[in-house]
Design a protein around this motif. Structure first.
Motif, mmCIF file in Angstrom:
data_model
loop_
_atom_site.group_PDB
_atom_site.id
_atom_site.type_symbol
_atom_site.label_atom_id
_atom_site.label_comp_id
_atom_site.label_asym_id
_atom_site.label_seq_id
_atom_site.Cartn_x
_atom_site.Cartn_y
_atom_site.Cartn_z
ATOM 1 N N GLN A 168 0.826 -1.209 0.000
ATOM 2 C CA GLN A 168 0.000 0.000 0.000
ATOM 3 C C GLN A 168 0.861 1.261 0.000
ATOM 4 O O GLN A 168 0.542 2.236 -0.674
ATOM 5 C CB GLN A 168 -0.953 -0.005 1.203
ATOM 6 N N THR A 169 1.964 1.245 0.726
ATOM 7 C CA THR A 169 2.871 2.395 0.736
ATOM 8 C C THR A 169 3.434 2.639 -0.661
ATOM 9 O O THR A 169 3.474 3.776 -1.142
ATOM 10 C CB THR A 169 4.022 2.171 1.747
ATOM 11 N N THR A 170 3.843 1.577 -1.323
ATOM 12 C CA THR A 170 4.382 1.707 -2.673
ATOM 13 C C THR A 170 3.318 2.219 -3.635
ATOM 14 O O THR A 170 3.582 3.094 -4.464
ATOM 15 C CB THR A 170 4.939 0.352 -3.162
ATOM 16 N N VAL A 171 2.112 1.684 -3.548
ATOM 17 C CA VAL A 171 1.031 2.113 -4.432
ATOM 18 C C VAL A 171 0.767 3.613 -4.251
ATOM 19 O O VAL A 171 0.657 4.359 -5.225
ATOM 20 C CB VAL A 171 -0.254 1.287 -4.168
ATOM 21 N N LYS A 172 0.676 4.064 -3.018
ATOM 22 C CA LYS A 172 0.419 5.483 -2.769
ATOM 23 C C LYS A 172 1.559 6.360 -3.277
ATOM 24 O O LYS A 172 1.343 7.465 -3.754
ATOM 25 C CB LYS A 172 0.195 5.724 -1.277
#
Length: 180
Positions: free
Chosen positions: A78-82
């Motif tokens: 999720q951190t990478t996606v954001k």
């Protein structure tokens, strides 16, 4: 999109498919060198084939790659996606390509997961149902004379008449000498 780099150090494409396809595109089309080989993971994506066709000067319908609608519930992911996924306006992309169009997984075959969409409402519904797969949105070919699929086995390619409007089991048509 043209990259502004000559060299990319790849640290995420082994699990972030959208980036992997972009990395493959820049190695094929933009002469960018990549450390860590994105080709070693999977070699059957449609996106890579489209890039190779463009590099060879072949024509095909306008195609956009879309990120997955949803992602695994993983904090690191999720951190990478954001951080790395750019937000996009699905309605604008559909309008740019025009309708009818096809939403389809970037990988796989046999028309699995392919949806013809005739307007923005169809597109939004199909994209919302697409799950965790990277998608392509591809313009429909209008007013074609003949639909042909090529089946390659080694260096031999057999061209087969194809009827995309027929039910799946009847799309490949037995026909000989149909091309000049």
């Amino acid at each position: 999109a043209k990259p502004k780099y000559d060299l990319v150090l790849d640290r995420v494409t082994h699990w972030h498919y959208t980036s992997r396809e972009w990395i493959k595109k820049i190695t094929l089309m933009d002469d960018v060198y990549v450390l860590n080989n994105p080709w070693a993971i999977q070699s059957v994506e449609k996106h890579t084939s489209y890039c190779a066709m463009m590099k060879l000067g072949m024509k095909f319908p306008e195609t956009w790659m879309l990120p997955p609608k949803s992602y695994p519930e993983n904090k690191d992911f999720q951190t990478t996606v954001k951080r790395y996924n750019r937000l996009f306006d699905l309605k604008s992309v559909g309008k740019e390509i025009g309708y009818p169009t096809f939403l389809k997984p970037y990988d796989g075959g046999g028309w699995v997961g392919v949806k013809q969409v005739k307007n923005h409402e169809d597109l939004a519904k199909a994209y919302d149902a697409s799950g965790e797969r990277v998608q392509h949105l591809q313009a429909a070919v209008k007013d074609y004379d003949l639909f042909v699929r090529g089946i390659g086995i080694g260096p031999q390619i057999n061209l087969i008449r194809y009827d995309p409007s027929a039910p799946l089991h009847a799309r490949y048509v037995v026909d000989f000498h149909f091309l000049e």
